[in-house]
Design a protein around this motif. Structure first.
Motif: not given
Lengths: 128, 198
Positions: A117, A120, A124
């Protein structure tokens, strides 16, 4: 075939940690390379444009803070986000990481979901 | 017989600086001078307290490495105990450099390992595993196994497992599986053990 996955460099002197973070990030869709210390990381960053660095603190030859400072220096000048992960959880450790140029500091162990998470989130803007 | 021109005498070799001079140079503003002084004090027992006192405050890594190199060569309990204090340092460079130095002191470091293994600070115990990883001593593997078997902190156990990996044998399989059972919620430990013993 070109690989459009975001490129991550995992920097840790512990072989098991390198393997573990490499596997987690590979499973999460990243193209992963590894370095065993800060010096190797700086050398790798001079020749490859990584999209994310995952850096340990306690390493021989060049520790994580110095590694991050060097990655941010004019010599290397990487704009890529840097995630520091360490066993060190004293109050000043995160401050030291941010002062060196890290974007985020996490304390080990970091589970697979959280690492994916965060990776990412930090990448992004990078095409996958 | 013709005259033979005498070879010019080589410049007189510069006399090595005295211990007093080298001790003064440890405080020189020039890091190169401090480094030379630290290396020049190799084997000088009376310099040990002076060298130890400068390890913490020294800011230049090249000088610190020279201080540690000279100190490690003494390999005495006095040096080991004084250096081990820095394993708890907030400075990453200092604690990792000290761990590397301690790992080259097989004569004196074993005496302080039991205390380091019981240190209340788990970060010190993690650094102790790093020391044991490279310490050339027959007790190293036993201490690492003890850490894996008994330490209550998962990061210490994983550091000890990592240190033990190069010497891993079939006799360690159950030890590692027990560690996973002790920390069932630690995915990294599980991954490490599965990678090591299948």
């Amino acid at each position: 075939m070109s690989d459009n996955r975001p490129k991550v460099l995992v920097v840790d002197d512990a072989a098991t940690v390198r393997m573990y973070h490499t596997k987690l990030l590979d499973d999460a869709g990243f193209e992963v390379a590894a370095a065993a210390n800060g010096l190797e990381a700086v050398e790798a960053a001079m020749s490859t444009a990584f999209d994310l660095f995952v850096v340990d603190v306690n390493m021989p030859k060049m520790n994580g803070y110095t590694c991050v400072e060097t990655l941010r220096s004019e010599t290397v000048g990487t704009p890529a986000p840097i995630l520091m992960i360490s066993t060190e959880d004293r109050p000043g450790d995160a401050d030291r990481a941010y002062a060196a140029g890290a974007n985020l500091y996490l304390v080990k162990p970091v589970n697979a979901e959280r690492l994916a998470r965060v990776a990412r989130m930090l990448t992004s803007g990078v095409a996958a | 017989m013709g005259l033979v021109r005498r070879e010019q005498q080589p410049a007189e070799a510069k006399a090595a600086p005295s211990v007093e001079t080298l001790l003064r140079q440890l405080d020189d503003p020039d890091p190169d001078c401090r480094r030379e002084a630290a290396l020049g004090l190799d084997g000088v027992a009376e310099a040990v307290p002076h060298l130890l006192a400068r390890v913490g405050p020294e800011t230049a890594s090249t000088v610190r490495d020279a201080l540690l190199t000279t100190l490690a060569a003494h390999d005495t309990t006095e040096v080991a105990e004084a250096l081990a204090i820095h394993l708890a340092s907030d400075e990453a460079d200092l604690r990792t450099s000290v761990a590397e130095a301690l790992s080259t002191m097989p004569g004196s470091v074993p005496a302080i390992i039991p205390r380091l293994i019981d240190d209340p600070d788990h970060d010190v115990r993690v650094m102790t595993a790093m020391v044991l990883a490279d310490l050339a001593h027959p007790g190293s593997l036993t201490w690492l196994a003890d850490m894996i078997r008994q330490d209550p902190h998962p990061n210490v156990v994983t550091a000890a497992v990592d240190a033990l990996l190069p010497s891993l044998g079939p006799e360690h399989t159950e030890l590692l599986r027990d560690a996973v059972r002790r920390f069932p919620d630690d995915p990294f430990l599980r991954f490490t053990v599965e990678a090591a013993v299948g």
